[in-house]
Design a protein around this motif. Structure first.
Motif, PDB file in Angstrom:
ATOM      1  N   ARG A 278       0.832  -1.215   0.000  1.00  0.00           N
ATOM      2  CA  ARG A 278       0.000   0.000   0.000  1.00  0.00           C
ATOM      3  C   ARG A 278       0.865   1.263   0.000  1.00  0.00           C
ATOM      4  NH1 ARG A 278      -5.260   0.695   1.179  1.00  0.00           N
ATOM      5  NH2 ARG A 278      -5.392  -1.454   1.942  1.00  0.00           N
ATOM      6  N   THR A 279       2.012   1.201   0.672  1.00  0.00           N
ATOM      7  CA  THR A 279       2.921   2.336   0.719  1.00  0.00           C
ATOM      8  C   THR A 279       4.233   1.974   0.018  1.00  0.00           C
ATOM      9  OG1 THR A 279       4.022   1.718   2.787  1.00  0.00           O
ATOM     10  CG2 THR A 279       1.935   2.920   2.967  1.00  0.00           C
ATOM     11  N   MET A 280       5.126   2.960  -0.103  1.00  0.00           N
ATOM     12  CA  MET A 280       6.416   2.754  -0.752  1.00  0.00           C
ATOM     13  C   MET A 280       7.502   2.322   0.234  1.00  0.00           C
ATOM     14  SD  MET A 280       6.398   3.509  -4.099  1.00  0.00           S
ATOM     15  CE  MET A 280       8.009   4.149  -4.510  1.00  0.00           C
ATOM     16  N   ASP A 281       7.117   2.005   1.462  1.00  0.00           N
ATOM     17  CA  ASP A 281       8.122   1.700   2.483  1.00  0.00           C
ATOM     18  C   ASP A 281       9.020   0.534   2.078  1.00  0.00           C
ATOM     19  OD1 ASP A 281       7.152   3.756   3.982  1.00  0.00           O
ATOM     20  OD2 ASP A 281       6.035   2.509   5.396  1.00  0.00           O
ATOM     21  N   GLN A 282       8.410  -0.556   1.590  1.00  0.00           N
ATOM     22  CA  GLN A 282       9.207  -1.727   1.219  1.00  0.00           C
ATOM     23  C   GLN A 282      10.113  -1.415   0.027  1.00  0.00           C
ATOM     24  OE1 GLN A 282       9.725  -4.314   2.828  1.00  0.00           O
ATOM     25  NE2 GLN A 282       7.922  -5.215   3.771  1.00  0.00           N
ATOM     26  N   THR A 283       9.639  -0.610  -0.892  1.00  0.00           N
ATOM     27  CA  THR A 283      10.472  -0.220  -2.025  1.00  0.00           C
ATOM     28  C   THR A 283      11.664   0.593  -1.543  1.00  0.00           C
ATOM     29  OG1 THR A 283       8.518  -0.156  -3.460  1.00  0.00           O
ATOM     30  CG2 THR A 283      10.492   0.974  -4.252  1.00  0.00           C
ATOM     31  N   LYS A 284      11.432   1.494  -0.606  1.00  0.00           N
ATOM     32  CA  LYS A 284      12.524   2.286  -0.046  1.00  0.00           C
ATOM     33  C   LYS A 284      13.536   1.384   0.638  1.00  0.00           C
ATOM     34  CE  LYS A 284      13.542   5.943   3.296  1.00  0.00           C
ATOM     35  NZ  LYS A 284      14.512   5.099   4.027  1.00  0.00           N
ATOM     36  N   HIS A 285      13.065   0.374   1.355  1.00  0.00           N
ATOM     37  CA  HIS A 285      13.977  -0.551   2.024  1.00  0.00           C
ATOM     38  C   HIS A 285      14.864  -1.267   1.006  1.00  0.00           C
ATOM     39  CE1 HIS A 285      12.801  -0.056   6.123  1.00  0.00           C
ATOM     40  NE2 HIS A 285      11.568  -0.460   5.951  1.00  0.00           N
ATOM     41  N   ALA A 286      14.281  -1.643  -0.121  1.00  0.00           N
ATOM     42  CA  ALA A 286      15.079  -2.311  -1.155  1.00  0.00           C
ATOM     43  C   ALA A 286      16.168  -1.374  -1.674  1.00  0.00           C
ATOM     44  CB  ALA A 286      14.182  -2.780  -2.292  1.00  0.00           C
ATOM     45  N   LEU A 287      15.814  -0.104  -1.892  1.00  0.00           N
ATOM     46  CA  LEU A 287      16.801   0.881  -2.353  1.00  0.00           C
ATOM     47  C   LEU A 287      17.883   1.131  -1.311  1.00  0.00           C
ATOM     48  CD1 LEU A 287      14.614   3.572  -4.159  1.00  0.00           C
ATOM     49  CD2 LEU A 287      16.442   2.206  -5.184  1.00  0.00           C
ATOM     50  N   ASP A 288      17.559   0.890  -0.031  1.00  0.00           N
ATOM     51  CA  ASP A 288      18.530   1.117   1.032  1.00  0.00           C
ATOM     52  C   ASP A 288      19.741   0.191   0.941  1.00  0.00           C
ATOM     53  OD1 ASP A 288      17.143   3.210   2.148  1.00  0.00           O
ATOM     54  OD2 ASP A 288      16.143   2.002   3.672  1.00  0.00           O
ATOM     55  N   TYR A 289      19.656  -0.854   0.127  1.00  0.00           N
ATOM     56  CA  TYR A 289      20.813  -1.724  -0.072  1.00  0.00           C
ATOM     57  C   TYR A 289      21.864  -1.066  -0.977  1.00  0.00           C
ATOM     58  CZ  TYR A 289      18.580  -5.929   1.905  1.00  0.00           C
ATOM     59  OH  TYR A 289      17.999  -6.843   2.741  1.00  0.00           O
ATOM     60  N   LEU A 290      21.458  -0.074  -1.750  1.00  0.00           N
ATOM     61  CA  LEU A 290      22.310   0.456  -2.808  1.00  0.00           C
ATOM     62  C   LEU A 290      23.602   1.080  -2.277  1.00  0.00           C
ATOM     63  CD1 LEU A 290      22.608   1.038  -5.845  1.00  0.00           C
ATOM     64  CD2 LEU A 290      21.333   3.158  -5.484  1.00  0.00           C
ATOM     65  N   MET A 291      23.507   2.032  -1.388  1.00  0.00           N
ATOM     66  CA  MET A 291      24.693   2.726  -0.906  1.00  0.00           C
ATOM     67  C   MET A 291      25.631   1.826  -0.091  1.00  0.00           C
ATOM     68  SD  MET A 291      24.892   5.580  -2.298  1.00  0.00           S
ATOM     69  CE  MET A 291      23.871   6.726  -3.229  1.00  0.00           C
ATOM     70  N   PRO A 292      25.104   0.956   0.785  1.00  0.00           N
ATOM     71  CA  PRO A 292      26.025   0.029   1.471  1.00  0.00           C
ATOM     72  C   PRO A 292      26.806  -0.856   0.507  1.00  0.00           C
ATOM     73  CG  PRO A 292      23.933   0.101   2.619  1.00  0.00           C
ATOM     74  CD  PRO A 292      23.746   0.877   1.349  1.00  0.00           C
ATOM     75  N   LEU A 293      26.185  -1.270  -0.587  1.00  0.00           N
ATOM     76  CA  LEU A 293      26.897  -2.077  -1.580  1.00  0.00           C
ATOM     77  C   LEU A 293      28.014  -1.270  -2.236  1.00  0.00           C
ATOM     78  CD1 LEU A 293      23.937  -3.970  -3.299  1.00  0.00           C
ATOM     79  CD2 LEU A 293      25.875  -5.019  -2.119  1.00  0.00           C
ATOM     80  N   ILE A 294      27.716  -0.025  -2.596  1.00  0.00           N
ATOM     81  CA  ILE A 294      28.741   0.828  -3.209  1.00  0.00           C
ATOM     82  C   ILE A 294      29.878   1.076  -2.230  1.00  0.00           C
ATOM     83  CG2 ILE A 294      29.182   3.151  -4.105  1.00  0.00           C
ATOM     84  CD1 ILE A 294      26.337   3.099  -5.269  1.00  0.00           C
ATOM     85  N   GLN A 295      29.533   1.302  -0.965  1.00  0.00           N
ATOM     86  CA  GLN A 295      30.560   1.566   0.037  1.00  0.00           C
ATOM     87  C   GLN A 295      31.494   0.376   0.218  1.00  0.00           C
ATOM     88  OE1 GLN A 295      29.080   2.286   4.023  1.00  0.00           O
ATOM     89  NE2 GLN A 295      30.870   3.538   4.547  1.00  0.00           N
ATOM     90  N   ARG A 296      30.967  -0.827   0.137  1.00  0.00           N
ATOM     91  CA  ARG A 296      31.802  -2.014   0.315  1.00  0.00           C
ATOM     92  C   ARG A 296      32.814  -2.176  -0.806  1.00  0.00           C
ATOM     93  NH1 ARG A 296      29.425  -6.526   3.558  1.00  0.00           N
ATOM     94  NH2 ARG A 296      28.025  -5.518   5.052  1.00  0.00           N
ATOM     95  N   GLU A 297      32.547  -1.575  -1.960  1.00  0.00           N
ATOM     96  CA  GLU A 297      33.462  -1.692  -3.091  1.00  0.00           C
ATOM     97  C   GLU A 297      34.325  -0.446  -3.287  1.00  0.00           C
ATOM     98  OE1 GLU A 297      33.824  -4.393  -5.569  1.00  0.00           O
ATOM     99  OE2 GLU A 297      33.087  -5.320  -3.711  1.00  0.00           O
ATOM    100  N   SER A 298      33.819   0.727  -2.896  1.00  0.00           N
ATOM    101  CA  SER A 298      34.574   1.963  -3.132  1.00  0.00           C
ATOM    102  C   SER A 298      34.192   3.013  -2.087  1.00  0.00           C
ATOM    103  CB  SER A 298      34.323   2.501  -4.539  1.00  0.00           C
ATOM    104  OG  SER A 298      34.947   3.769  -4.710  1.00  0.00           O
ATOM    105  N   ASP A 299      35.035   3.188  -1.093  1.00  0.00           N
ATOM    106  CA  ASP A 299      34.793   4.237  -0.085  1.00  0.00           C
ATOM    107  C   ASP A 299      34.824   5.616  -0.723  1.00  0.00           C
ATOM    108  OD1 ASP A 299      34.403   2.758   2.256  1.00  0.00           O
ATOM    109  OD2 ASP A 299      36.554   2.456   2.530  1.00  0.00           O
ATOM    110  N   ARG A 300      35.708   5.793  -1.699  1.00  0.00           N
ATOM    111  CA  ARG A 300      35.841   7.099  -2.335  1.00  0.00           C
ATOM    112  C   ARG A 300      34.559   7.484  -3.065  1.00  0.00           C
ATOM    113  NH1 ARG A 300      39.951   8.698  -7.309  1.00  0.00           N
ATOM    114  NH2 ARG A 300      39.618  10.970  -7.206  1.00  0.00           N
ATOM    115  N   LEU A 301      34.017   6.564  -3.854  1.00  0.00           N
ATOM    116  CA  LEU A 301      32.779   6.846  -4.588  1.00  0.00           C
ATOM    117  C   LEU A 301      31.624   7.049  -3.620  1.00  0.00           C
ATOM    118  CD1 LEU A 301      31.174   7.082  -7.205  1.00  0.00           C
ATOM    119  CD2 LEU A 301      30.981   4.585  -7.240  1.00  0.00           C
ATOM    120  N   HIS A 302      31.543   6.215  -2.604  1.00  0.00           N
ATOM    121  CA  HIS A 302      30.459   6.334  -1.626  1.00  0.00           C
ATOM    122  C   HIS A 302      30.498   7.689  -0.933  1.00  0.00           C
ATOM    123  CE1 HIS A 302      28.718   5.885   2.470  1.00  0.00           C
ATOM    124  NE2 HIS A 302      27.763   5.269   1.797  1.00  0.00           N
ATOM    125  N   ASP A 303      31.715   8.138  -0.549  1.00  0.00           N
ATOM    126  CA  ASP A 303      31.845   9.432   0.127  1.00  0.00           C
ATOM    127  C   ASP A 303      31.425  10.569  -0.807  1.00  0.00           C
ATOM    128  OD1 ASP A 303      32.865  11.140   2.374  1.00  0.00           O
ATOM    129  OD2 ASP A 303      34.235  11.808   0.792  1.00  0.00           O
TER     130      ASP A 303
END
Length: 393
Positions: free
Chosen positions: A179-204
């Protein structure tokens, strides 16, 4: 040195004496097609081999193969498909919104298609979507759902598309249909942690730009169907996602950003500049490389490791929790020739009805095959005839 009478040798592919590059490519495709055929005719079907074919280089090779393999990846019985939707589906609460979205999706249909043909397909698309929504009252339509539905329709025809969309809606896409976008937002929340694990510079850099994750929203909820103009690129990604974990589109987004790191770091570190760059995917993006690296990213940082980050500890995904049951259901499928024989033998209305059913199925298979080919390759009205016959069954 060459001169009169010198024999010109055909260039050979390095490492394969006596075989030309063209011959190597042809034999590779033939070998892969044969492997897929063997997996489809095994009893039970070798679903692991089909998944391997879908995610490996080249994907499922052709529309004909996709029409056979995609249903198996979702445990859809092609001999027990939903009926043609009736007018009752248009009483759904989201009918007006669905119709408007479908009318805005003209670019998803083959260029040069005649207006009458496109109108028929658009009506079919509306009915496919509404049938799934009416059949599952717990699901809530979202803008972008039609982009996934149209890809299935163009590949497999209305009835098979309806069956596959129904399974996707209750599994891979389930979180987006709350009914809401909460679950979709949670899925997107994986994006930045994944980038950070591969590139601190890009994440920053991304964090300082305050770009957030909204640039990837349409990628995720449409499986990139809304943002890619090349239909074959869309199909290649659908091969990959249909055979993979529900979060694979998020991993794909993270890998796409990682592959563009040099470009990102060259723009101004502000939200408009970074958002504009990331929102525009280059037309020549190397999708086979993207898929290969996304698979490696998933293996290196599986979801349960990323989930351990503080921001995601409370995430309870319906799509993820239902994935294991979907995998289990696909493991004991019978090949189509066995299902066809069982369908004929199990008819309760006598041999004549059974024979008529098989004739219908044969015509449906021919119709779907020719119709999808016409959608993808030609704009000829003559080739659209069989596809329109599909509506009679």
């Amino acid at each position: 040195m060459s001169g009169p009478g010198t024999r010109v040798r055909r260039r050979r592919k390095p490492g394969l004496p006596g075989v030309t590059a063209g011959e190597t490519l042809l034999s590779w495709r033939k070998r892969k097609a044969l492997q897929i055929h063997n997996a489809l005719t095994s009893d039970p079907i070798d679903i692991d081999a089909l998944r391997g074919a879908a995610v490996s280089e080249g994907g499922l090779l052709s529309q004909e193969i996709r029409r056979k393999v995609w249903p198996k990846l979702l445990n859809v019985n092609v001999f027990c498909l939903p009926p043609k939707p009736g007018a009752w589906v248009r009483s759904h609460r989201d009918y007006n919104q669905v119709e408007m979205d479908v009318r805005r999706s003209l670019r998803r249909f083959p260029a040069g298609m005649r207006e009458a043909e496109r109108a028929v397909l658009m009506a079919r698309l509306v009915d496919v979507i509404l049938y799934v929504l009416q059949s599952h009252p717990e699901l809530h339509y979202y803008q972008g759902f039609h982009d996934i539905a149209v890809t299935l329709l163009l590949t497999a025809g209305p009835r098979l598309a309806t069956a596959m969309l129904s399974t996707l809606s209750t599994h891979h896409l389930r979180d987006f249909m709350e009914r809401t976008m909460d679950q979709t937002k949670h899925a997107l929340d994986y994006l930045m942690p994944l980038i950070q694990r591969e590139s601190d510079r890009l994440h920053d850099f991304l964090r300082r730009s305050e770009v957030g994750c909204i640039f990837a929203l349409s990628w995720l909820i449409t499986w990139y169907g809304h943002v890619l103009s090349d239909y074959h690129q869309v199909l290649r990604l659908y091969d990959f996602f249909l055979a993979s974990h529900p979060l694979m589109p998020v991993y794909c987004a993270a890998q796409m950003v990682l592959m563009r790191e040099p470009e990102v770091l060259r723009v101004d570190c502000d939200m408009p500049s970074v958002h504009q760059l990331l929102s525009n995917i280059p037309r020549d993006f190397p999708y086979e490389t993207l898929i290969s690296r996304t698979r490696s990213l998933f293996q290196t940082h599986p979801p349960h490791h990323v989930l351990a980050s503080a921001a995601l500890r409370t995430h309870k995904s319906i799509s993820i929790s239902s994935f294991d049951s979907l995998l289990a259901s696909t493991s004991c499928q019978r090949p189509d020739f066995v299902l066809r024989r069982e369908t004929a033998a199990g008819s309760q209305d006598g041999p004549r009805r059974s024979q008529n059913t098989l004739v219908k199925l044969a015509v449906w298979g021919l119709s779907a095959s020719l119709g999808a080919a016409a959608l993808a390759v030609t704009q000829s009205a003559l080739e659209w005839g069989p596809e329109l016959l599909l509506g009679l069954f």
